[in-house]
Design a protein around this motif. Structure first.
Motif, mmCIF file in Angstrom:
data_model
loop_
_atom_site.group_PDB
_atom_site.id
_atom_site.type_symbol
_atom_site.label_atom_id
_atom_site.label_comp_id
_atom_site.label_asym_id
_atom_site.label_seq_id
_atom_site.Cartn_x
_atom_site.Cartn_y
_atom_site.Cartn_z
ATOM 1 N N ASP A 1 4.713 11.771 0.867
ATOM 2 C CA ASP A 1 6.201 12.082 1.567
ATOM 3 C C ASP A 1 7.197 10.980 0.856
ATOM 4 O OD1 ASP A 1 8.144 12.862 2.887
ATOM 5 O OD2 ASP A 1 6.968 12.966 4.690
ATOM 6 N N ARG A 2 7.882 11.249 -0.137
ATOM 7 C CA ARG A 2 8.770 10.160 -0.558
ATOM 8 C C ARG A 2 9.877 10.234 0.278
ATOM 9 N NH1 ARG A 2 5.699 12.208 -4.805
ATOM 10 N NH2 ARG A 2 5.389 10.186 -6.441
ATOM 11 N N GLN A 3 10.544 10.910 0.766
ATOM 12 C CA GLN A 3 11.351 11.036 1.612
ATOM 13 C C GLN A 3 11.211 10.133 2.887
ATOM 14 O OE1 GLN A 3 13.077 14.646 3.422
ATOM 15 N NE2 GLN A 3 14.897 13.761 4.353
ATOM 16 N N ALA A 4 10.134 10.067 3.437
ATOM 17 C CA ALA A 4 9.789 9.273 4.523
ATOM 18 C C ALA A 4 9.479 7.868 4.391
ATOM 19 C CB ALA A 4 8.140 9.503 4.953
ATOM 20 N N PHE A 5 9.245 7.772 3.003
ATOM 21 C CA PHE A 5 8.941 6.232 2.396
ATOM 22 C C PHE A 5 10.764 5.760 2.263
ATOM 23 C CE2 PHE A 5 9.575 3.630 -1.402
ATOM 24 C CZ PHE A 5 9.002 2.475 -0.893
ATOM 25 N N MET A 6 11.512 6.370 1.639
ATOM 26 C CA MET A 6 12.710 6.288 1.533
ATOM 27 C C MET A 6 13.732 5.787 2.918
ATOM 28 S SD MET A 6 14.074 8.893 -1.530
ATOM 29 C CE MET A 6 15.607 8.999 -0.908
ATOM 30 N N LEU A 7 13.140 6.442 3.666
ATOM 31 C CA LEU A 7 13.868 6.605 5.034
ATOM 32 C C LEU A 7 13.545 5.178 5.758
ATOM 33 C CD1 LEU A 7 13.932 9.886 6.585
ATOM 34 C CD2 LEU A 7 15.846 8.711 5.669
ATOM 35 N N ALA A 8 11.934 4.815 5.539
ATOM 36 C CA ALA A 8 11.471 3.499 6.061
ATOM 37 C C ALA A 8 12.059 2.275 5.340
ATOM 38 C CB ALA A 8 10.001 3.515 5.925
ATOM 39 N N ILE A 9 12.189 2.422 4.166
ATOM 40 C CA ILE A 9 12.704 1.334 3.430
ATOM 41 C C ILE A 9 14.278 1.366 3.933
ATOM 42 C CG2 ILE A 9 13.939 0.716 0.895
ATOM 43 C CD1 ILE A 9 10.607 0.174 1.682
ATOM 44 N N LEU A 10 15.061 2.221 3.816
ATOM 45 C CA LEU A 10 16.560 2.229 4.227
ATOM 46 C C LEU A 10 16.847 1.708 5.799
ATOM 47 C CD1 LEU A 10 17.799 5.407 2.439
ATOM 48 C CD2 LEU A 10 18.293 3.025 2.132
ATOM 49 N N ASN A 11 15.616 2.265 6.671
ATOM 50 C CA ASN A 11 15.866 1.562 8.146
ATOM 51 C C ASN A 11 15.172 -0.015 8.123
ATOM 52 O OD1 ASN A 11 16.365 3.947 9.263
ATOM 53 N ND2 ASN A 11 14.151 4.548 9.258
ATOM 54 N N LEU A 12 15.167 -0.529 7.081
ATOM 55 C CA LEU A 12 15.006 -2.071 7.187
ATOM 56 C C LEU A 12 16.145 -2.818 6.756
ATOM 57 C CD1 LEU A 12 11.558 -2.440 5.125
ATOM 58 C CD2 LEU A 12 11.921 -2.466 7.381
ATOM 59 N N THR A 13 17.491 -1.925 6.376
ATOM 60 C CA THR A 13 18.687 -2.567 6.132
ATOM 61 C C THR A 13 19.311 -3.230 7.465
ATOM 62 O OG1 THR A 13 19.893 -0.430 6.371
ATOM 63 C CG2 THR A 13 18.898 -1.253 3.948
ATOM 64 N N SER A 14 20.159 -4.127 6.958
ATOM 65 C CA SER A 14 20.790 -4.874 8.142
ATOM 66 C C SER A 14 22.371 -4.505 7.989
ATOM 67 C CB SER A 14 21.021 -6.196 7.783
ATOM 68 O OG SER A 14 21.351 -6.703 6.532
ATOM 69 N N ALA B 1 0.955 -1.143 -0.007
ATOM 70 C CA ALA B 1 -0.026 -0.034 0.080
ATOM 71 C C ALA B 1 0.872 1.131 -0.054
ATOM 72 C CB ALA B 1 -0.807 0.041 1.034
ATOM 73 N N GLN B 2 1.897 1.200 0.738
ATOM 74 C CA GLN B 2 2.904 2.251 0.511
ATOM 75 C C GLN B 2 3.603 2.585 -0.885
ATOM 76 O OE1 GLN B 2 5.834 1.477 3.754
ATOM 77 N NE2 GLN B 2 4.307 1.222 5.387
ATOM 78 N N VAL B 3 3.917 1.491 -1.316
ATOM 79 C CA VAL B 3 4.348 1.633 -2.555
ATOM 80 C C VAL B 3 3.566 2.338 -3.600
ATOM 81 C CG1 VAL B 3 5.427 0.296 -4.776
ATOM 82 C CG2 VAL B 3 6.306 -0.003 -2.358
ATOM 83 N N GLU B 4 2.218 1.702 -3.539
ATOM 84 C CA GLU B 4 1.130 2.142 -4.414
ATOM 85 C C GLU B 4 0.861 3.474 -4.132
ATOM 86 O OE1 GLU B 4 -3.465 1.519 -5.585
ATOM 87 O OE2 GLU B 4 -2.498 -0.002 -4.170
ATOM 88 N N HIS B 5 1.205 4.270 -3.132
ATOM 89 C CA HIS B 5 0.622 5.600 -2.733
ATOM 90 C C HIS B 5 1.859 6.417 -3.152
ATOM 91 C CE1 HIS B 5 -1.064 8.817 -0.127
ATOM 92 N NE2 HIS B 5 0.496 9.071 -0.043
ATOM 93 N N VAL B 6 2.933 6.096 -2.890
ATOM 94 C CA VAL B 6 4.143 6.653 -3.406
ATOM 95 C C VAL B 6 4.240 6.747 -4.903
ATOM 96 C CG1 VAL B 6 6.677 6.763 -3.757
ATOM 97 C CG2 VAL B 6 5.652 6.253 -1.455
ATOM 98 N N ILE B 7 3.746 5.974 -5.715
ATOM 99 C CA ILE B 7 3.688 5.921 -7.177
ATOM 100 C C ILE B 7 2.467 6.673 -7.976
ATOM 101 C CG2 ILE B 7 2.935 4.587 -9.360
ATOM 102 C CD1 ILE B 7 4.601 2.118 -7.911
#
Length: 91
Positions: free
Chosen positions: A78-91, A66-72
């Protein structure tokens, strides 16, 4: 936009590739594209964006789709928030 994600861990390269794919999809999307371009499907774009994330993690975090659909589909997302959320999933 709610960018809360459950505990999934991504490799940094995968996270960056997901962000790239979402950005490309958002850049090329326009309302009514499915009507103007036979064969185009927003659902297929979303699937492509998330294809690098293991299925088990996509199932565990159903909100990610749903987040990806919203950003598209929303230019004011808020693309920056999306990017940070994805980057926060990194190990």
């Amino acid at each position: 936009m709610n960018t809360t994600t459950e505990s999934i861990q991504l490799d940094r390269a995968v996270a960056e590739a997901v962000i790239y794919r979402v950005a490309l999809s958002a850049f090329t999307y326009f309302p009514g594209r499915e009507d103007h371009e036979p064969g185009y499907s927003l659902a297929e774009d979303i699937d492509w964006c998330l294809a690098l994330i293991p299925l088990v993690d996509r199932i565990r975090n159903r909100g990610l789709r749903a987040q990806v659909e919203h950003v598209i589909t929303h230019p004011d997302a808020d693309r920056q928030a999306f990017m940070l959320a994805i980057l926060n999933l990194t190990s």
